[in-house]
Design a protein around this motif. Structure first.
Motif, PDB file in Angstrom:
ATOM      1  N   UNK A  46       9.207  52.262  18.532  1.00  0.00           N
ATOM      2  CA  UNK A  46       7.756  52.065  18.406  1.00  0.00           C
ATOM      3  C   UNK A  46       7.088  52.183  19.782  1.00  0.00           C
ATOM      4  N   UNK A  47       7.757  51.679  20.826  1.00  0.00           N
ATOM      5  CA  UNK A  47       7.247  51.867  22.191  1.00  0.00           C
ATOM      6  C   UNK A  47       7.135  53.350  22.522  1.00  0.00           C
ATOM      7  N   UNK A  48       8.130  54.114  22.109  1.00  0.00           N
ATOM      8  CA  UNK A  48       8.102  55.568  22.349  1.00  0.00           C
ATOM      9  C   UNK A  48       6.901  56.191  21.641  1.00  0.00           C
ATOM     10  N   UNK A  49       6.658  55.782  20.415  1.00  0.00           N
ATOM     11  CA  UNK A  49       5.494  56.296  19.679  1.00  0.00           C
ATOM     12  C   UNK A  49       4.202  56.007  20.445  1.00  0.00           C
ATOM     13  N   UNK A  50       4.075  54.787  20.938  1.00  0.00           N
ATOM     14  CA  UNK A  50       2.866  54.419  21.681  1.00  0.00           C
ATOM     15  C   UNK A  50       2.721  55.265  22.941  1.00  0.00           C
TER      16      UNK A  50
END
Length: 110
Positions: free
Chosen positions: A69-73
């Motif tokens: 999810x951090x990567x998505x952000x």
């Protein structure tokens, strides 16, 4: 998966407001601001790489430091930074983006 093509008018309107906010806060000349907004992409891409390595537990020193999810952000930050840079270069950013998207799709999906 169904995805709309291009980027919506509402998104570009928000980016326009962000560019106006940046212009008001920025002490740099317009030429310098344009260059810095383009260079900011390198910083954001580095943050994607750091997050992906952390999500994959690929950095022995830091371990599992991020989530996917951090990567998505971080990917969204790259997209937003690109939109700001493009709109800083041309008021026709939405049109330029759509034309480029269409050209890449035509070339790739033909």
């Amino acid at each position: 998966m169904t995805v709309n093509t291009g980027v919506g008018e509402e998104a570009w309107s928000t980016v326009q407001r962000l560019v106006e906010w940046l212009d008001a806060k920025d002490n740099a000349t317009p030429d310098k601001a344009r260059l810095l907004r383009i260079l900011k992409l390198s910083e954001e891409v580095g943050e994607v790489a750091q997050a992906a390595m952390g999500a994959d537990n690929a950095n022995p020193r830091k371990g599992h430091s991020h989530t996917w999810e951090d990567v998505q952000h971080e990917l969204c930050d790259v997209m937003l930074t690109s939109m700001v840079a493009l709109l800083t270069l041309t008021p026709d950013a939405a049109k330029v983006f759509q034309e480029r998207l269409d050209a890449v799709a035509e070339r790739s999906l033909a």
